[in-house]
Design an enzyme around this catalytic site. Structure first.
Site, short mmCIF file in Angstrom:
data_model
loop_
_atom_site.label_atom_id
_atom_site.label_comp_id
_atom_site.label_asym_id
_atom_site.label_seq_id
_atom_site.Cartn_x
_atom_site.Cartn_y
_atom_site.Cartn_z
N THR A 109 -7.29 -12.46 -9.03
CA THR A 109 -7.30 -11.00 -9.08
C THR A 109 -7.22 -10.40 -7.68
O THR A 109 -7.81 -10.92 -6.73
CB THR A 109 -8.57 -10.49 -9.78
N TYR A 142 -17.80 -10.56 -9.84
CA TYR A 142 -16.46 -10.91 -10.33
C TYR A 142 -15.60 -11.39 -9.18
O TYR A 142 -15.02 -12.49 -9.22
CB TYR A 142 -15.84 -9.69 -11.01
#
Length: 328
Positions: A109, A142
């Site tokens: 990501t 995350y």
């Protein structure tokens, strides 16, 4: 090729599985949540479960898209992110090596590139982010776990010879933004095609292209984000008056937006440069901001999907108390 696809019930997986099939591959979907796209149900945090899957299939490649994502931060404890995003990735890397698989694609990501200063947009200019940007200081669990998983991928290439491509994906999910409510969801997604979004179809195509070329590349890390119309010389203008710059580049954009009640962004704080994958993997994006404007001119179908009802399919199969006890 026979391909293990983790996260097959998720947004990327449910689009990737049929695309792989259409191109003559044999995908085997693995997910904690049962679905039409999932053949094997289980958690990637369980090495025993994964080992059984590897023992029953003769995989040629692994596309690892399963993860806990940023919206999951409010739902699950930090240990769950470590169990899934880090330990689960380690299991898959080790089993791939043990079974002689030489193609591994990891879905990462661009979020891990955003530290608190970039998030707060404190710079006088837009921040230009490509694969050479860094060092990285992820602002949440995350990003921390995805960066750790990237490093595991790199380590397994260096020490075990596993051919691996890491894809840092920009935004492509259909749901509403969970932090901004300044404009409608479709308006935000349209604007993000300028600097920080790609379609799920292009994301799938990038994963397949990575799988096809990984043995030639051996190890690669690429940002996947729709081609931006801007250049590095535009960073000051983007921060100070992005709408004026966009209007000069796309003279009819304001009028096309007005017909839908949309607004161009006044300021853009960062730009993801997804061009390296084009040159090194011979990849071509199907959709960019120009594609969006073309659809608006003809009142055609928008190139992105907006779905306020979308939720992770894993939510119905996870209980936070169970996670604290057993780790996903």
């Amino acid at each position: 090729m026979k391909v293990l696809v983790t996260g097959s019930s998720g947004w990327l997986g449910r689009h990737l599985i049929p695309m792989l099939q259409a191109q003559g591959h044999t995908p085997v979907g693995f997910d904690i949540a049962p679905s039409h796209w999932t053949d094997e149900v289980g958690s990637i945090s369980s090495r025993e479960t994964l080992a059984n899957v590897f023992n029953r299939h003769d995989f040629d490649a692994v596309i690892h898209a399963a993860a806990l994502h940023k919206p999951d931060i409010v739902r699950y404890p930090q240990q769950a992110f470590i169990d899934v995003n880090v330990t689960g990735t380690l299991h898959l890397l080790e089993l791939s090596v043990a079974h002689g698989i030489d193609r591994f694609v990891f879905t990462s990501t661009t979020s891990l590139m955003i530290n608190q200063a970039i998030r707060a947009e404190t710079s006088e200019e837009a921040v230009w982010l490509d694969e050479d940007a860094g060092p990285h200081a992820p602002r949440n669990i995350y990003g921390v776990t995805k960066l750790a998983a990237e490093n595991l991928c790199r380590q397994h290439h260096v020490t075990r010879g596993l051919n691996t491509i890491v894809l840092r994906t920009s935004r492509f999910f259909p749901e509403e933004d969970d932090t901004h409510r300044l404009m409608s969801g479709p308006n935000m997604k349209a604007n993000e095609l300028l600097n920080r979004r790609a379609t799920v179809r292009d994301m799938c195509r990038a994963h397949i292209r990575a799988m096809e070329t990984v043995t030639d590349i051996e190890f690669g890390l690429y940002i996947v984000s729709a081609p931006t119309p801007f250049s590095r010389s535009d960073t000051l203008a983007l921060k100070c008056d992005a709408s004026a710059l966009i209007e000069r580049m796309f003279p009819d954009a304001t009028g096309l937006y007005a017909k839908r009640g949309w607004r161009l962004p006044k300021s853009l704080g960062r730009v993801y440069d997804g061009s390296r994958i084009v040159g090194e993997l011979d990849f071509t994006y199907e959709t960019d901001f120009s594609s969006l404007l073309a659809a608006l001119r003809t009142e055609g179908e928008l190139p992105f999907i907006h779905d306020t009802r979308y939720e992770s399919p894993a939510l119905g199969y996870l209980d936070i108390a169970d996670q604290r006890a057993s780790g996903f």
